[in-house]
Design a protein around this motif. Structure first.
Motif, PDB file in Angstrom:
ATOM      1  N   PRO A  30      51.605  47.411  26.944  1.00 43.17           N
ATOM      2  CA  PRO A  30      51.096  46.254  27.663  1.00 43.17           C
ATOM      3  C   PRO A  30      50.349  46.618  28.936  1.00 43.17           C
ATOM      4  O   PRO A  30      49.416  45.956  29.297  1.00 43.17           O
ATOM      5  N   ALA A  31      50.762  47.697  29.616  1.00 41.98           N
ATOM      6  CA  ALA A  31      50.058  48.101  30.830  1.00 41.98           C
ATOM      7  C   ALA A  31      48.620  48.477  30.494  1.00 41.98           C
ATOM      8  O   ALA A  31      47.704  48.157  31.225  1.00 41.98           O
ATOM      9  N   THR A  32      48.433  49.155  29.378  1.00 41.77           N
ATOM     10  CA  THR A  32      47.091  49.508  28.934  1.00 41.77           C
ATOM     11  C   THR A  32      46.293  48.248  28.650  1.00 41.77           C
ATOM     12  O   THR A  32      45.135  48.157  28.991  1.00 41.77           O
ATOM     13  N   THR A  33      46.935  47.275  28.010  1.00 39.00           N
ATOM     14  CA  THR A  33      46.259  46.018  27.712  1.00 39.00           C
ATOM     15  C   THR A  33      45.806  45.338  28.990  1.00 39.00           C
ATOM     16  O   THR A  33      44.681  44.884  29.090  1.00 39.00           O
ATOM     17  N   ALA A  34      46.677  45.282  29.981  1.00 44.70           N
ATOM     18  CA  ALA A  34      46.312  44.636  31.239  1.00 44.70           C
ATOM     19  C   ALA A  34      45.185  45.385  31.919  1.00 44.70           C
ATOM     20  O   ALA A  34      44.253  44.794  32.441  1.00 44.70           O
ATOM     21  N   THR A  35      45.241  46.729  31.898  1.00 44.63           N
ATOM     22  CA  THR A  35      44.199  47.529  32.518  1.00 44.63           C
ATOM     23  C   THR A  35      42.893  47.370  31.758  1.00 44.63           C
ATOM     24  O   THR A  35      41.839  47.234  32.352  1.00 44.63           O
ATOM     25  N   ALA A  87      51.127  48.505  39.574  1.00 53.44           N
ATOM     26  CA  ALA A  87      49.847  48.812  38.920  1.00 53.44           C
ATOM     27  C   ALA A  87      49.483  47.753  37.890  1.00 53.44           C
ATOM     28  O   ALA A  87      48.316  47.372  37.762  1.00 53.44           O
ATOM     29  N   ASP A  88      50.485  47.266  37.154  1.00 49.85           N
ATOM     30  CA  ASP A  88      50.235  46.213  36.169  1.00 49.85           C
ATOM     31  C   ASP A  88      49.867  44.901  36.855  1.00 49.85           C
ATOM     32  O   ASP A  88      48.948  44.202  36.437  1.00 49.85           O
ATOM     33  N   ALA A  89      50.593  44.572  37.923  1.00 51.13           N
ATOM     34  CA  ALA A  89      50.293  43.350  38.675  1.00 51.13           C
ATOM     35  C   ALA A  89      48.884  43.425  39.249  1.00 51.13           C
ATOM     36  O   ALA A  89      48.136  42.447  39.203  1.00 51.13           O
ATOM     37  N   LYS A  90      48.519  44.586  39.771  1.00 53.91           N
ATOM     38  CA  LYS A  90      47.180  44.773  40.330  1.00 53.91           C
ATOM     39  C   LYS A  90      46.114  44.540  39.265  1.00 53.91           C
ATOM     40  O   LYS A  90      45.153  43.802  39.490  1.00 53.91           O
ATOM     41  N   ALA A  91      46.295  45.136  38.090  1.00 53.20           N
ATOM     42  CA  ALA A  91      45.317  44.992  37.010  1.00 53.20           C
ATOM     43  C   ALA A  91      45.188  43.541  36.563  1.00 53.20           C
ATOM     44  O   ALA A  91      44.077  43.034  36.366  1.00 53.20           O
ATOM     45  N   MET A  92      46.323  42.866  36.445  1.00 54.27           N
ATOM     46  CA  MET A  92      46.285  41.465  36.018  1.00 54.27           C
ATOM     47  C   MET A  92      45.605  40.588  37.061  1.00 54.27           C
ATOM     48  O   MET A  92      44.805  39.714  36.720  1.00 54.27           O
ATOM     49  N   LEU A  93      45.915  40.814  38.324  1.00 52.22           N
ATOM     50  CA  LEU A  93      45.312  40.011  39.389  1.00 52.22           C
ATOM     51  C   LEU A  93      43.824  40.281  39.542  1.00 52.22           C
ATOM     52  O   LEU A  93      43.038  39.362  39.785  1.00 52.22           O
ATOM     53  N   GLU A  94      43.422  41.532  39.387  1.00 56.04           N
ATOM     54  CA  GLU A  94      41.989  41.849  39.459  1.00 56.04           C
ATOM     55  C   GLU A  94      41.223  41.177  38.327  1.00 56.04           C
ATOM     56  O   GLU A  94      40.125  40.650  38.522  1.00 56.04           O
ATOM     57  N   LYS A 124      42.709  39.809  46.981  1.00 54.16           N
ATOM     58  CA  LYS A 124      43.373  40.317  48.183  1.00 54.16           C
ATOM     59  C   LYS A 124      44.801  40.763  47.839  1.00 54.16           C
ATOM     60  O   LYS A 124      45.241  41.832  48.268  1.00 54.16           O
ATOM     61  N   ALA A 125      45.505  39.965  47.062  1.00 54.77           N
ATOM     62  CA  ALA A 125      46.872  40.319  46.655  1.00 54.77           C
ATOM     63  C   ALA A 125      46.872  41.571  45.787  1.00 54.77           C
ATOM     64  O   ALA A 125      47.761  42.425  45.909  1.00 54.77           O
ATOM     65  N   ALA A 126      45.874  41.706  44.932  1.00 56.91           N
ATOM     66  CA  ALA A 126      45.788  42.876  44.052  1.00 56.91           C
ATOM     67  C   ALA A 126      45.680  44.174  44.838  1.00 56.91           C
ATOM     68  O   ALA A 126      46.161  45.220  44.400  1.00 56.91           O
ATOM     69  N   GLN A 127      45.070  44.112  46.006  1.00 58.17           N
ATOM     70  CA  GLN A 127      44.869  45.317  46.814  1.00 58.17           C
ATOM     71  C   GLN A 127      46.095  45.684  47.670  1.00 58.17           C
ATOM     72  O   GLN A 127      46.133  46.757  48.261  1.00 58.17           O
ATOM     73  N   ALA A 128      47.087  44.806  47.721  1.00 58.48           N
ATOM     74  CA  ALA A 128      48.280  45.055  48.522  1.00 58.48           C
ATOM     75  C   ALA A 128      49.194  46.076  47.843  1.00 58.48           C
ATOM     76  O   ALA A 128      49.098  46.312  46.638  1.00 58.48           O
ATOM     77  N   LYS A 129      50.081  46.669  48.624  1.00 61.79           N
ATOM     78  CA  LYS A 129      51.044  47.641  48.088  1.00 61.79           C
ATOM     79  C   LYS A 129      51.946  46.970  47.053  1.00 61.79           C
ATOM     80  O   LYS A 129      52.277  47.567  46.032  1.00 61.79           O
ATOM     81  N   ASP A 130      52.357  45.738  47.318  1.00 65.49           N
ATOM     82  CA  ASP A 130      53.176  44.946  46.400  1.00 65.49           C
ATOM     83  C   ASP A 130      52.373  43.696  46.038  1.00 65.49           C
ATOM     84  O   ASP A 130      52.517  42.651  46.673  1.00 65.49           O
ATOM     85  N   PRO A 131      51.505  43.794  45.020  1.00 68.70           N
ATOM     86  CA  PRO A 131      50.599  42.689  44.696  1.00 68.70           C
ATOM     87  C   PRO A 131      51.301  41.366  44.412  1.00 68.70           C
ATOM     88  O   PRO A 131      50.840  40.314  44.840  1.00 68.70           O
ATOM     89  N   ALA A 132      52.414  41.415  43.700  1.00 63.04           N
ATOM     90  CA  ALA A 132      53.093  40.168  43.343  1.00 63.04           C
ATOM     91  C   ALA A 132      53.605  39.445  44.571  1.00 63.04           C
ATOM     92  O   ALA A 132      53.468  38.222  44.692  1.00 63.04           O
ATOM     93  N   SER A 133      54.181  40.168  45.493  1.00 55.57           N
ATOM     94  CA  SER A 133      54.678  39.538  46.720  1.00 55.57           C
ATOM     95  C   SER A 133      53.527  39.050  47.587  1.00 55.57           C
ATOM     96  O   SER A 133      53.622  37.999  48.226  1.00 55.57           O
TER      97      SER A 133
END
Length: 160
Positions: A30-35, A87-94, A124-133
């Motif tokens: 799934p991480a690959t899918t999100a990326t 990394a997965d949260a970042k990819a999904m948010l981007e 902006k959230a995607a670029q944070a250390k903890d994107p989900a938070s």
């Protein structure tokens, strides 16, 4: 579950919590899918298509982006891990931000402005250390409320 609820603030998916799903931390496929989804360019709309978008069309396109985001969360949630990896949260948010940006491109209505604000907050959230938070912000909440209100006026039900 903490990260899932924070990620879901941007696009509310109350069904996940009701079904007891938890998000994933280590997911190979799934991480690959999100990326992959984040790196796949969206089709560029023509200038005529951009100029002729109504608020209803903008809302429908924003809903498609939200549905794509929800599906990515579901894939990760069904893997059984307790949290979504940053990394997965970042990819999904981007990917979500890119889809919203494409949907609102060239439009200047209140709905388009709200969609652009949601895209900016997601990026902006995607670029944070903890994107989900980071997604749990006043900026995201305000944009979500504006999208929902504007789309309701346009006759489209959204749940951002």
């Amino acid at each position: 579950m903490r990260i899932v609820s924070a990620v879901l603030l941007g696009v509310s998916v109350m069904g996940l919590a009701a079904c007891g799903y938890e998000a994933a931390t280590e997911v190979a496929a799934p991480a690959t899918t999100a990326t992959a989804a984040a790196t796949t360019p969206a089709a560029e709309p023509t200038a005529t298509a951009i100029a002729s978008k109504t608020d209803k069309e903008l809302c429908e396109e924003a809903n498609k982006a939200a549905d794509s985001f929800k599906k990515a969360i579901l894939v990760l949630a069904q893997s059984g891990a307790s949290e979504i990896a940053p990394a997965d949260a970042k990819a999904m948010l981007e990917d979500f931000a890119a889809q919203l940006t494409t949907a609102s491109e060239g439009a200047d209505s209140e709905v388009a402005t709200a969609i652009k604000a949601q895209a900016a907050a997601s990026e902006k959230a995607a670029q944070a250390k903890d994107p989900a938070s980071a997604l749990d912000s006043a900026e995201t909440t305000n944009a979500s409320k504006q999208i929902n209100a504007g789309c309701k006026k346009a006759g489209v039900t959204t749940n951002f």
